[in-house]
Design an enzyme around this catalytic site. Structure first.
Site, PDB file in Angstrom:
ATOM      1  N   ASP A 344     -15.216  -3.483  52.822  1.00  0.00           N
ATOM      2  CA  ASP A 344     -14.463  -2.399  53.433  1.00  0.00           C
ATOM      3  C   ASP A 344     -15.049  -1.096  52.875  1.00  0.00           C
ATOM      4  O   ASP A 344     -15.813  -1.106  51.906  1.00  0.00           O
ATOM      5  CB  ASP A 344     -12.983  -2.537  53.074  1.00  0.00           C
ATOM      6  CG  ASP A 344     -12.160  -1.371  53.596  1.00  0.00           C
ATOM      7  OD1 ASP A 344     -12.338  -0.995  54.772  1.00  0.00           O
ATOM      8  OD2 ASP A 344     -11.371  -0.819  52.811  1.00  0.00           O
ATOM      9  N   ASP A 538      -9.309  -3.396  49.811  1.00  0.00           N
ATOM     10  CA  ASP A 538      -8.326  -2.747  48.939  1.00  0.00           C
ATOM     11  C   ASP A 538      -6.979  -3.453  48.970  1.00  0.00           C
ATOM     12  O   ASP A 538      -6.022  -2.997  48.353  1.00  0.00           O
ATOM     13  CB  ASP A 538      -8.165  -1.269  49.291  1.00  0.00           C
ATOM     14  CG  ASP A 538      -7.670  -1.053  50.718  1.00  0.00           C
ATOM     15  OD1 ASP A 538      -7.317  -2.047  51.378  1.00  0.00           O
ATOM     16  OD2 ASP A 538      -7.638   0.105  51.170  1.00  0.00           O
ATOM     17  N   ASP A 542      -6.725  -4.582  54.766  1.00  0.00           N
ATOM     18  CA  ASP A 542      -7.783  -5.586  54.799  1.00  0.00           C
ATOM     19  C   ASP A 542      -7.247  -6.994  54.587  1.00  0.00           C
ATOM     20  O   ASP A 542      -8.024  -7.955  54.572  1.00  0.00           O
ATOM     21  CB  ASP A 542      -8.829  -5.289  53.721  1.00  0.00           C
ATOM     22  CG  ASP A 542      -9.499  -3.953  53.945  1.00  0.00           C
ATOM     23  OD1 ASP A 542      -9.897  -3.683  55.081  1.00  0.00           O
ATOM     24  OD2 ASP A 542      -9.609  -3.176  52.978  1.00  0.00           O
TER      25      ASP A 542
END
Length: 650
Positions: A344, A538, A542
């Site tokens: 990410d 995080d 996600d």
């Protein structure tokens, strides 16, 4: 010579498991029953050997050897009998029976040697498990036993932190440890939370900021409201996960234990055959019994059983010391097989602390009013962009009003009632805004554009930027070297901002503007082609992709619930350089396990062949087989050493 070997092994166990700090040995490991009884058995064995060599009466050194039997054999013998009651044949029981058989034919020295080395072998795994728990608990620290609770908001009372309930208000004075996870109600201070997040500098705390149990308050006085009961604090959950990781078993270990049961039955059958057939054929009973006892010892799969868990537990402990929480031995095995890495963007490749740098207000709204509305709506949010907006409002002295009817849609934004207005803050595309004009200008300059809608009408655009982590380029390069594939970026951010950052860190494959379900599609698409994907996020929006990945890693700076629950690995110190290091350590652990299995199998094959085809002396069989058990145990525990942790440039 045998006494020297035993004492040398015992000393090596203490040195290897205690590291360079000898002061920790008595307090940390001498309390373990396995270690204590192994040392007692070794002492009786050494005294018996000295007496035997000195020519003392037989009953004296026999008594010392039998005391060695009792000290080193009662625990494995009892465990073996309990397993037998559950219709399971335990290797521990077989070893004790072999030692008793050796004494029955006059080979009491050989049986005592078997007992003391077997006890030392059993102590290895107990020490590895304790070291795993100690390492991570020592890293994270402990919450204070008591704290000051405010009753009726101004009456102070000292209470046990274990009794804190959600909603309690605590008074934290300068220099005190915070007693529970909570949110600041009043006061301002800086808090040293390195034990949780690894941040080198104290974090500024003001009303609305979250604080964690076990962290140290700075120079200000804080009033905080408890958000979680003591059993559910970040520190308590991590400690529970460490215990769970220590108790977990890798797939290789489970396979070995499954095979062990059938193998043990076969081994007992063969032992009985080696005893009965020669006697029925007219052979000497003592010689047949000696050969059968030797076979039982050298054919026992002790070294095979001990080949797997010490390296994995040692690796988990070493990782914990360096701020990486690996939740189980199974996860460590998965890490070793990773072929692709997907990142990410926000909070992983970037520092996760974006700042609001540009504001564009549309007709009817001033910049101050726009910022106030956006910050009020984002105040309950955990997303880094929302926090940045709230932080900008506080720095500017802009009022942040209470929000009602708050809702958050991962990958889209937030919606809340602020006063009598409905405020939406989120991605331009997802809120139906085109990417041209002000939005396009912001994105073209590398900003993340955030739209603010008030009662369905666009009130303005906010521009935020985030800087990459200093260690990100090196981490990406090292992961590419380890896996042989280039990592990719999977983000909901706009393609321009994502592309700019990707170029800075060395990523060429960028998938931008994705919803959470689309991130899942990317992960599943890769795995459908045979890839084993490690997803780094995080732990907030996600979570679906992390759940779908082969291995999920969370950056632990925020200590959020999803970061701890969805992920398989938590980087508690928030250092991205630890990611390639833990992958490299997992691969090294896999190599050590493979080497241990080869060593153990080779020793068993050679010793069994020697006993069946020739004449293997019982002392040599004991030293060879149990020596191989100690050897693979110590080989695994080498991964506890500081230098076993891969450096940043490896």
């Amino acid at each position: 010579m045998y006494a020297a070997i035993v004492w040398g092994v015992s000393a090596a166990v203490v040195r290897d498991t205690a590291g360079t700090s000898a002061r920790r040995v008595p307090a940390a490991y001498s309390e373990l029953p396995e270690v204590r009884w192994a040392l007692v058995a070794s002492a009786f064995f050494a005294l018996g050997l000295i007496g035997q060599l000195a020519g003392v009466p037989d009953f004296l050194y026999w008594g010392l050897y039998l005391a060695c039997y009792a000290a080193g054999g009662w625990q494995p013998g009892l465990a073996g009998l309990q397993a037998l009651r559950n219709r399971m044949l335990d290797v521990d029981l077989l070893m004790v029976l072999a030692a008793i058989g050796a004494a029955a034919i006059g080979q009491v020295f050989d049986g005592a040697l078997l007992i003391v080395i077997f006890a030392t072998s059993g102590a290895l795994e107990a020490v590895a498990t304790r070291r795993t728990e100690d390492s991570v608990r020592g890293l994270l620290g402990l919450a204070p036993e008591t704290t000051v609770r405010l009753r009726d908001y101004d009456v102070e009372e000292v209470v046990d932190t274990a009794l804190l309930a959600v909603g309690d208000v605590l008074l934290i004075r300068p220099g005190e440890r915070i007693g529970g996870d909570g949110v600041v109600l009043e006061g301002a201070s800086e808090v040293d939370q390195a034990t949780i997040t690894g941040e080198p500098l104290p974090a500024d705390k003001a009303p609305g900021d979250e604080v964690f149990a076990g962290t140290v308050n700075g120079t200000g006085t804080l009033r905080i409201q408890v958000l979680r009961p003591s059993a559910d604090t970040v520190i308590s959950r991590i400690a529970a996960m460490v215990t769970e990781a220590s108790a977990s078993k890798a797939r290789t270990q489970l396979f070995i234990e499954k095979v062990e049961q059938r193998y043990s039955v076969l081994m007992v059958t063969a032992t009985v055959a080696l005893l009965v057939i020669p006697v029925l054929a007219g052979g000497d009973l003592r010689s047949a019994l000696l050969r059968a006892m030797t076979f039982m010892i050298v054919a026992s799969p002790c070294a095979l059983v001990l080949s797997t868990m010490p390296p994995l537990l040692a690796s988990i402990a070493n990782a914990g010391r360096h701020g990486v929480l690996v939740k189980s031995a199974v996860v460590l095995e998965k890490l070793a097989g990773v072929t692709h890495v997907a990142f990410d963007k926000t909070g992983t490749l970037t520092a996760g602390t974006p700042r609001l740098t540009r504001i564009h207000s549309d007709a009817g709204f001033t910049e101050t009013a726009l910022l106030s509305l956006a910050a009020s709506a984002e105040n309950p949010s955990e997303h880094p962009l929302g926090r940045a907006i709230v932080a900008a409002a506080r720095r500017a002295g802009v009022a942040v009003a209470p929000a009602a009817e708050f809702s958050s849609t991962p990958g889209r934004g937030v919606r809340a009632r602020v006063g009598d207005q409905t405020v939406e803050v989120g991605s331009p595309a997802l809120l139906g805004e085109p990417g041209d004009g002000t939005v396009g200008e912001f994105e073209q300059s590398g900003h993340t554009a955030v739209i603010v809608l008030v009662d369905g009408t666009r009130a303005g655009v906010l521009g935020l930027t985030d800087h990459r982590r200093d260690e990100a380029p090196g981490a990406v390069s090292n992961l590419e070297s380890l896996t042989g594939t280039t990592p990719l970026m999977v983000t909901g951010d706009n393609p321009r901002a994502a592309g700019r950052l990707a170029g800075e860190v060395g990523i060429s494959d960028v998938r931008a503007g994705l919803l959470p379900e689309e991130k899942v599609g990317v992960v599943r698409g890769l795995e459908a082609d045979g890839a084993r994907v490690l997803f780094v996020g995080d732990g907030v929006n996600d979570a679906p992709a992390m759940a779908a990945a082969h291995v999920a890693v969370a950056m632990g700076r925020c200590g959020s619930d999803l970061a701890l629950e969805t992920s398989d690995v938590v980087i508690t110190r928030d250092d991205l350089a630890a990611l390639p290091a833990i992958v490299a350590l997992a691969r090294r652990a896999r190599r050590v396990v493979a080497a241990n299995l080869v060593i153990a199998a080779t020793f068993i094959a050679v010793l069994v062949g020697w006993d069946l085809l020739g004449h293997l002396p019982l002392p040599l069989g004991v030293a060879g087989h149990e020596g191989s058990t100690v050897l693979v145990g110590l080989n695994g525990l080498r991964l506890l050493r500081e230098r076993a942790w891969p450096g940043r440039n490896q």
